[in-house]
Structures are given as structure tokens and as C-alpha cells.
Design an enzyme around this catalytic site. Structure first.
Site, short mmCIF file in Angstrom:
data_model
loop_
_atom_site.label_atom_id
_atom_site.label_comp_id
_atom_site.label_asym_id
_atom_site.label_seq_id
_atom_site.Cartn_x
_atom_site.Cartn_y
_atom_site.Cartn_z
N LYS A 1 -6.90 18.80 -2.20
CA LYS A 1 -7.72 17.94 -1.33
C LYS A 1 -8.70 18.79 -0.50
O LYS A 1 -9.86 18.44 -0.34
CB LYS A 1 -6.81 17.09 -0.43
CG LYS A 1 -6.06 16.02 -1.23
CD LYS A 1 -4.93 15.36 -0.45
CE LYS A 1 -4.10 14.48 -1.40
NZ LYS A 1 -2.91 13.89 -0.76
N GLN B 1 0.29 14.24 4.60
CA GLN B 1 0.82 14.42 3.25
C GLN B 1 2.29 14.00 3.21
O GLN B 1 3.10 14.46 4.02
CB GLN B 1 0.67 15.89 2.82
CG GLN B 1 1.10 16.17 1.40
CD GLN B 1 0.23 15.47 0.35
OE1 GLN B 1 -0.98 15.40 0.48
NE2 GLN B 1 0.87 14.94 -0.69
N ASP C 1 -6.07 7.11 3.95
CA ASP C 1 -5.08 6.98 2.87
C ASP C 1 -4.68 5.52 2.67
O ASP C 1 -3.99 5.19 1.71
CB ASP C 1 -3.82 7.81 3.21
CG ASP C 1 -3.63 8.97 2.24
OD1 ASP C 1 -4.30 8.96 1.19
OD2 ASP C 1 -2.82 9.86 2.55
#
Ligand code: NAD
Length: 287
Positions: A51, A95, A118
Site C-alpha cells: 500500500k 491494517q 477502508d
């Protein structure tokens, strides 16, 4: 059979994003993503590095917070609170998975929905469910972009989704339902997955079990989207589909690697750019 080439499509979208981001930067706006990694799980470290590299390629500024495994929930919540309040930060990504002593739900709910690139906050999940504009989770969003690019319509199609997690199966089902498909969602307790997959025009599988979808479970001409990522003992990266056998019956199929994975990362960047536009240009600070 046509390969659904996520790598090539993601490269094309990245180039378009870079042009848009360069132009924003010309006007003093720098899309900025905060990435939080707790601990040193190798898979999580690898995903975070991918990412960060994608941010570098497109010009998104990335603030990486690599935190110790034993950070307390209170300290992690404070970091998120600070990022929520920081006007430079457009998107916040935590994450997953988090260590067991941290309650994932509380962490995800602490992220400002306007910065939830997200799409895991219940606020955005609810809006996606209701068909209202929101940040969609990156993997389902990437699958939708791939189908759209290859002109595969969802209207009136039977779709079998195998895997019912909050980050893959459930939001994907909402997006596809909203696009006019009829959805079956299968999971670990589903008695006969083959019953659903054999009757599906489109099969999407994201479970984490190599070889779960065999050729005898699919109809001729079906579209197969393999979201699973599994590392075999010999080091090979494979999905959840028996690719060699199923690709002989499928009309379209994603490879692993090079299918949904790259689309997931580019979708996160698209969400970050959207968040920057909303907060720094349209000045929308709250829904
Ligand atoms: P998860 O563990 O949260 O959920 C797995 C889901 O699969 C659950 O709904 C479970 O009931 C179901 N399941 C498990 N075993 C099953 C079986 N034998 N038969 C039917 N259903 C079964 O996992 P997740 O985070 O949703 O990830 C699933 C897979 O997708 C993993 O392989 C992960 O690496 C991959 N993934 C890929 C991307 C990408 O960008 N390509 C993104 C996210 C996740």
C-alpha cells in the site's frame, strides 16, 4: 476464456490517479493516507508495504505508523483520535488483523467515517447496504470495477458469493444486489456450496482455502472471481479456485496473483483521493 487482468487495469487506473493527484498538488492539495500497522505479522507487513509503494507511485502522501504488538487499546484509540483531528490526513487505514487484546470493532468505530477509506466503519457499511454513496471496502470495490471494465453486467444475474466476512463477502453482496443481481451468500456452515455455484452465472470466492472451487462445481460459461490469497508450502501464491480445471469451463476468470489483489490496492487509492476532494476541496468535514 478471458483472463480478468486486474494487474493491467490497476496500472491504468493508477496512471489516471497520478495525473489527477498531480493536478490537485498544483493547487496545494496533497491527498494523505495514514496507515496503522500493529505488530510484525509478516502478511500484514507485506500488505502495508504494497500500500505504501502504491501511494508513492501515485503521489499520495503516506504517514505510516508502525506500532508495537503490545500497544494498549487506549493508546491506539488516542492515535486514531489525533489522526481524526489532523486536517492534513484524509484517510485512515488500520491494517487487520489486530492483536487479540485489542477489540477490532472499537478501533474501526473510532475512525471518522469521512476518513474511513477502508469502508469498514458501520456508518459506511450501512450506507453501502442501503445503496447510498459511501466509501466501499477496497476489495469489493475492486471486484465491481473489474466487472464493469470487462462489460460484465450484473443485472438479473445469479451470483454465488462464498465467504461472508464484513470486509469481503457481505459488502460485495450489497454492491452486487444494488447493481441488480440475485445473490446467494455461502459460508463455513453452508451445507452444499456446489448447489449454489452450479446455478450461478458469476461466482465470487474469498475464503482462504486453496482448491475449494472445483470444475465439477461450476457451470459452463460462468464468470469466476477468485478473491482468496493462499501461500502454499512450496511458496506459490494461489487463490481458492482450482484455476487449471475451472478456467477450462469459465468464460472469464481472475488469475491469482494479478486479479483482485491489485484492484484492491488501487481502490484504496481511489477512496483516498475521494476523501481528499471531499475534505480539502468541498470542505465536507462531517456526513
Ligand atoms: P475471514 O476469515 O474473515 O472470512 C472467511 C469467510 O469464509 C467466512 O465467512 C467463513 O465462514 C468462510 N469460510 C471459511 N471456510 C470456508 C469453507 N470451507 N467453505 C465455505 N466458506 C468458508 O477472511 P477474509 O478476511 O474475508 O479473507 C478471505 C480470503 O480472502 C483470504 O484468503 C484473504 O487472504 C483473501 N483476501 C483477499 C483480498 C484481496 O485483495 N485479494 C482482500 C481481502 C481478503
Amino acid at each position: 476464456m478471458t483472463l480478468l487482468d486486474g494487474k493491467s487495469l490497476a496500472d491504468t487506473i493508477e496512471k489516471q490517479l497520478k495525473t489527477q493527484i498531480d493536478s490537485l498538488k498544483g493547487n496545494g492539495v496533497v491527498p494523505t493516507l495514514a496507515v496503522i500497522l500493529v505488530g510484525k505479522d509478516p502478511a500484514s507487513c507485506a500488505y502495508v508495504n504494497m500500500k505504501i509503494k502504491a501511494c508513492e507511485r501515485t503521489g499520495v502522501a503516506c504517514v505510516a505508523k508502525k506500532l508495537p504488538e503490545d500497544i494498549t487499546q487506549i493508546d491506539l484509540l488516542q492515535i486514531i483520535k489525533d489522526l481524526n483531528a489532523d486536517p492534513q490526513i484524509d484517510g485512515i487505514l488500520v491494517q487487520l488483523p489486530l492483536p487479540a487484546h485489542i477489540e477490532t470493532k472499537s478501533i474501526l468505530e473510532a475512525i471518522d467515517p469521512c476518513k474511513d477509506v477502508d469502508g469498514f466503519h458501520p456508518f459506511n457499511a450501512g450506507r453501502i447496504f442501503a445503496g447510498i454513496e459511501a466509501f466501499a471496502p477496497a476489495t469489493p470495490m475492486g471486484v465491481m470495477s473489474l466487472l464493469e471494465y470487462y462489460d460484465i453486467s450484473l443485472k438479473g444475474k445469479n451470483v454465488a458469493i462464498i465467504g461472508a466476512s464484513n470486509i469481503v463477502g457481505k459488502p460485495l453482496a450489497s454492491l452486487m444486489l444494488n447493481a441488480g443481481a440475485t445473490i446467494s451468500i455461502c459460508h463455513i456452515l453452508t451445507k452444499d456450496i456446489g448447489f449454489f455455484t452450479k446455478n450461478a452465472d458469476i461466482i465470487c470466492v474469498g475464503v482462504g482455502k486453496p482448491g475449494l472451487i472445483r470444475a465439477d462445481m461450476v457451470a459452463n460459461g460462468c464468470v469466476v472471481i477468485d478473491i482468496g490469497i493462499n501461500r502454499l508450502e512450496n511458496g506459490q501464491l494461489v487463490g481458492d479456485v482450482d484455476f487449471d480445471a475451472v478456467s477450462k469451463k469459465a468464460s472469464f476468470i481472475t488469475p491469482v496473483p494479478g486479479g483482485v489483489g491489485p484492484m484492491t490496492i488501487v481502490s484504496l487509492l481511489q477512496n483516498t483521493l475521494l476523501a481528499a476532494r471531499k475534505q480539502k476541496i468541498e470542505k465536507i468535514q462531517k456526513y
